[in-house]
Write an enzyme that holds these catalytic residues in place. Structure first.
Site: not given
Length: 443
Positions: A85, A88, A234, A237, A338-339
């Site tokens: 991401h 973000k 996604h 989750e 991921d993040n």
């Protein structure tokens, strides 16, 4: 340049000798594997490409080129990070998650996006993230782009420009991201498909057990097929055993004949609820996923950060999905970053070696190691369609990461901050950008 080895030649032809190479990543080479899936090999590099890979003192012949003795140090191909991401990344200093929960992350990101995500802000954080990934040895990234209508018009042109600016260093793909309920709003999918076609993006959304889910999946799959767009979701989750949108995605893919459409495999990320479902539901779902040719990416660091989090209570469950069971069915499986330093995960640096190290510990990618190293290299390269990356093979670009660690237990016991990253046969500067560069975004 972040290396414990002798300097690599700057031009021409040379040999990396006595390298420990994962046999599963040495495509086309005949190497004898030890118990951990490693072989002692020589790699010949010429004019920025791999000329030959073979057993030590066989490939290229002794004495025909300058040699760099790796003293059994491990060599991996540059990494492929299939689920990130970038838009973000690094907002934590101004958008901390107050309680570390999934709802807390959603609220914090939503507020920050509304207040701060200008084109300049998104571009600055994306570029910082890419410089980190490049220094760590990543050659290809797929990122999800928050694509609520107002933000999509800002972020997708930024992504398009970033992909052009980073061409030749990191190959970039993007996939749209919004909730399934937003995706099915009147007129949104055609407009989004048009935007994605203009900017070379893929279609995706977050699926959850909404009344709109069945109809939404039908519309999304049809839209992707009509527009020739890849799909990346996604999925589930949550640790709620009643979340089974993965099964519905697989059924929709089979119903529409997705696997024969030429759009590449559907990719799904997270799939945490599988870890809480009974055996019958798991078997039913995974059989359908295998039949549909769906590929799965697990995000072990972020999933463990968010799932089963309750104040004052030690978490009981990992929250990662069932990669061993999937792999046994022939399902393509991957792990990814991921993040990064945002409300969904307060840590990380887009270092795929860190991801693989933690995945080995969390998901038990060992005893035996087997071909699990493909989960951050060859498999995501094939699934996402990144050509020329993810393996160590004759004819491929000489994009390699050289480590001092000689075995898996040495490699995965330390951060390997002295790694040498080789791109097109040349060692790059692996100096990481200073977080202080981002301070103007918070002031």
């Amino acid at each position: 340049m972040g290396s414990g080895f002798a300097s690599l030649p700057r031009t021409g032809r040379y040999r990396l000798v006595r390298a420990s190479v994962p046999v599963s990543l040495a495509d086309g080479a005949t190497l004898a594997s030890d118990g951990d899936g490693l072989a002692l090999a020589d790699i010949v590099v010429a004019d920025g490409r791999i000329e030959a890979v073979g057993p030590h003192e066989v490939a290229g012949g002794p004495g025909d080129a300058p040699e760099v003795d790796l003293d059994r140090g491990m060599v991996l191909p540059c990494f492929v990070d299939a689920h990130t991401h970038l838009d973000k990344g690094h907002i934590w200093p101004r958008a901390a998650n107050p309680d570390g929960t999934f709802p807390g992350a959603l609220a914090a990101v939503g507020a920050d996006r509304e207040a701060n995500w200008s084109a300049a802000d998104v571009a600055a954080r994306m570029d910082f993230s890419l410089r980190c990934a490049f220094a760590h040895g990543t050659a290809a990234i797929r990122t999800h782009i928050d694509s609520l209508p107002a933000q999509a018009a800002i972020s997708w042109p930024v992504f398009d420009a970033m992909r052009a600016a980073w061409g030749g260093r990191i190959a970039l793909q993007g996939s749209s991201l919004c909730g399934i309920d937003v995706a099915v709003e009147a007129g949104y999918l055609p407009a989004m498909a048009g935007l994605l076609k203009r900017h070379g993006g893929g279609l995706g959304c977050v699926t959850y057990m909404s009344p709109n889910l069945p109809g939404g999946l039908e519309a999304i799959v049809r839209t992707a097929l009509d527009a020739g767009l890849p799909l990346d979701f996604h999925v589930d989750e949550t640790l709620d055993a009643g979340a089974y949108s993965l099964r519905l995605i697989a059924e929709a893919a089979i119903r529409h004949g997705w696997s024969g459409a030429g759009n590449g495999p559907i990719v799904v990320g997270h799939c945490c609820s599988l870890s809480t479902q009974d055996a019958a539901e798991v078997d039913r779902t995974l059989d359908l996923v295998a039949e549909a040719g769906i590929a799965v990416v697990s995000l072990p660091m972020c999933n463990m950060y968010l799932q089963d989090r309750n104040p004052g209570r030690t978490p009981r469950r990992r929250g990662v999905t069932l990669l061993h069971e999937m792999k046994a069915r022939g399902i393509a499986v991957m792990v990814s970053s991921d993040n990064t330093r945002d409300p969904f995960y307060a840590y990380g640096d887009l270092d795929v070696l860190e991801v693989y190290r933690e995945a080995t510990r969390i998901l038990h990618f060992d005893h035996p190691v087997g071909d699990w190293p493909r989960s951050v290299t060859a498999t995501p390269a094939a699934v996402c369609g990144f050509d020329g990356v993810g393996s160590i093979r004759a004819g491929a670009p000489a994009d390699l990461v050289l480590f001092r660690g000689r075995t898996w237990t040495e490699l995965l016991s330390r951060p390997q901050s002295d790694r040498t990253v080789v791109r097109a046969g040349l060692a790059i500067d692996t100096t990481l950008p200073d977080h202080r560069e981002l301070d103007p975004l918070w002031s």
